[in-house]
Design a protein around this motif. Structure first.
Motif, short mmCIF file in Angstrom:
data_model
loop_
_atom_site.label_atom_id
_atom_site.label_comp_id
_atom_site.label_asym_id
_atom_site.label_seq_id
_atom_site.Cartn_x
_atom_site.Cartn_y
_atom_site.Cartn_z
N UNK A 7 50.36 -66.44 -22.34
CA UNK A 7 50.61 -67.31 -23.49
C UNK A 7 49.85 -68.62 -23.38
N UNK A 8 49.65 -69.27 -24.51
CA UNK A 8 49.05 -70.60 -24.54
C UNK A 8 50.04 -71.61 -23.96
N UNK A 64 40.82 -72.74 -19.63
CA UNK A 64 41.66 -73.88 -19.30
C UNK A 64 41.10 -75.11 -19.98
N UNK A 65 41.97 -76.04 -20.35
CA UNK A 65 41.52 -77.28 -21.00
C UNK A 65 42.25 -78.45 -20.37
N UNK A 66 41.64 -79.62 -20.48
CA UNK A 66 42.27 -80.85 -20.02
C UNK A 66 41.63 -82.03 -20.72
N UNK A 67 42.33 -83.12 -20.78
CA UNK A 67 41.81 -84.32 -21.44
C UNK A 67 42.91 -85.34 -21.63
N UNK A 68 42.58 -86.37 -22.38
CA UNK A 68 43.50 -87.48 -22.56
C UNK A 68 44.42 -87.26 -23.74
N UNK A 69 45.55 -87.94 -23.71
CA UNK A 69 46.38 -88.08 -24.91
C UNK A 69 46.91 -89.50 -24.95
N UNK A 70 47.30 -89.96 -26.14
CA UNK A 70 47.73 -91.34 -26.35
C UNK A 70 49.06 -91.37 -27.05
N UNK A 71 49.98 -92.17 -26.56
CA UNK A 71 51.29 -92.35 -27.18
C UNK A 71 51.27 -93.65 -27.97
N UNK A 72 50.49 -93.71 -29.04
CA UNK A 72 50.38 -94.93 -29.82
C UNK A 72 50.10 -94.57 -31.27
N UNK A 73 50.17 -95.57 -32.14
CA UNK A 73 50.00 -95.35 -33.57
C UNK A 73 51.34 -95.43 -34.28
N UNK A 74 51.40 -94.85 -35.45
CA UNK A 74 52.66 -94.87 -36.20
C UNK A 74 52.75 -93.60 -37.04
N UNK A 81 38.22 -81.38 -22.55
CA UNK A 81 37.18 -80.57 -21.91
C UNK A 81 37.72 -79.16 -21.70
N UNK A 82 36.87 -78.16 -21.97
CA UNK A 82 37.29 -76.76 -21.90
C UNK A 82 36.32 -76.01 -20.99
N UNK A 83 36.85 -75.15 -20.13
CA UNK A 83 35.99 -74.32 -19.30
C UNK A 83 35.22 -73.33 -20.18
N UNK A 84 34.22 -72.66 -19.62
CA UNK A 84 33.31 -71.84 -20.44
C UNK A 84 33.39 -70.36 -20.09
N UNK A 85 34.59 -69.84 -19.91
CA UNK A 85 34.77 -68.41 -19.66
C UNK A 85 34.53 -67.64 -20.96
N UNK A 86 33.99 -66.43 -20.85
CA UNK A 86 33.86 -65.53 -21.98
C UNK A 86 34.97 -64.49 -21.90
N UNK A 87 35.70 -64.32 -23.01
CA UNK A 87 36.87 -63.43 -23.01
C UNK A 87 36.72 -62.36 -24.09
N UNK A 88 37.22 -61.17 -23.78
CA UNK A 88 37.21 -60.09 -24.77
C UNK A 88 38.30 -60.31 -25.81
N UNK A 89 39.31 -61.07 -25.48
CA UNK A 89 40.38 -61.39 -26.42
C UNK A 89 40.83 -62.82 -26.21
#
Length: 267
Positions: A175-176, A196-206, A219-227
C-alpha cells in the motif's frame, strides 16, 4: 655655475610620484568598494487580536525571492527580534541592492513564534519595495484540535482513498504510505506506489477547512515498476495540491480547500 637639466629629467620623478599616489588611492578605493552600499526596508508587524505575546516570543521578518512556484522561497535577508509590549513591532532589514534582479519576484514574510511553535504568520503578498514604512499584518495560526488516537507525526499512515475512490495497492501489493517526521526538521517520507519518496512539509498558512499543511518539493527514487506507476503519479500530484488536513480518531484526511483529496488510516 648653474646646471640646466633637461625638462624631461625634472618631470620624471614627479610623474613617478604621481603614479605611486594614484596607485595608493586606487587601492583605498578598491578596498572600500569591497563592502557594498546597503539599502534598508523599514516597517511594522502587527496583529488584530487583543492579546499579549508570552515572554520568549520571537518576531522574524524575511526578504524572500518567491520567483519559483515549484520551489521554496529563498531568503535574501532577515531580522529577528524579541518584542516588548503590544503591536506594532518595528523592524528594519538591510539588504544588498545588487542582489535584486528586476526579472524576479520578491516578498516580505513575517512570523511570530514561541519555542519553535508558530503562533502568527503573514498570509498575503507584501511588496517589500512599495515604500517605507511597510505594514505587515500577521494572522494567528489555529491550534490543532485535541483528540484521542495516533499523533499526526510519527505514525505510519496507509492510503485508504484517493480522489474519492478506494485506493489500490502498488508494486508488490504494497500500500501507499505516508510518514511525517518532526524531530529536527519537518520531513515527509513513504512509499508512493512504485518508488520511495521524501521531502519537506510545512505547517503554516491558513485554511477555513482544517489545519494548514503543504508538501514539497519531494524527491522520488527512479525504480521502474510493472505496476503502480499510474497510482504513483496520481498520488504525488495529489500531495502537490494539499493545503490542509483533518485528523479524527485514527483517520487522516488531506484537503485542498473544502475537497477531501485522500484519506489514510494509521497502521
Amino acid at each position: 655655475m648653474r646646471t640646466s637639466w633637461p625638462r624631461c629629467m625634472v618631470r620624471a620623478p614627479l610623474f613617478a610620484l604621481a603614479v605611486v599616489l594614484a596607485g595608493c588611492g586606487a587601492g583605498e578605493r578598491n578596498e572600500s568598494s569591497l563592502e557594498p552600499e546597503m539599502s534598508r526596508i523599514e516597517g511594522n508587524v502587527y496583529y488584530r487580536e487583543r492579546m499579549m505575546l508570552r515572554p520568549g516570543s520571537v518576531v522574524e521578518v524575511q526578504l524572500q525571492d518567491i520567483s519559483r512556484a515549484d520551489a521554496p522561497a529563498s531568503v535574501l535577508a532577515s531580522v529577528m527580534m524579541t518584542p516588548t509590549g503590544g503591536p506594532p513591532y518595528e523592524f528594519a532589514i538591510d539588504y544588498d541592492p545588487s542582489s535584486i534582479d528586476s526579472r524576479m519576484r520578491y516578498a516580505l514574510r513575517a512570523t511570530i513564534s514561541l519555542d519553535d511553535r508558530l503562533l502568527f504568520t503573514s498570509n498575503e503578498y507584501i511588496d517589500p519595495f512599495s515604500g517605507n514604512p511597510v505594514e505587515v499584518l500577521v494572522q494567528r495560526v489555529p491550534e490543532p484540535v485535541r483528540r484521542d488516537g495516533p499523533a499526526l507525526e510519527g505514525a505510519v499512515w496507509i492510503l485508504q482513498t484517493l480522489l474519492g475512490e478506494p485506493a489500490s495497492t502498488g508494486a508488490g501489493g504494497n500500500p501507499v504510505e505516508l510518514q511525517l517526521l518532526a524531530e529536527e526538521e519537518l520531513r515527509a517520507a513513504g512509499f508512493s506506489g512504485c518508488n520511495r519518496y521524501s521531502g519537506a512539509y510545512m505547517r503554516e498558512g491558513t485554511s477555513p477547512h482544517g489545519t494548514p499543511i503543504k508538501f514539497g518539493p519531494l524527491a522520488v527514487t527512479s525504480m521502474a515498476c510493472a505496476e503502480g506507476d499510474e497510482l504513483e503519479r496520481s498520488y504525488l500530484q495529489m500531495l502537490d495540491r494539499v493545503d490542509a488536513f483533518r485528523l479524527q480518531d485514527d483517520t487522516l484526511s488531506l484537503l485542498a480547500g473544502a475537497e477531501t483529496l485522500a484519506t489514510f488510516r494509521a497502521r
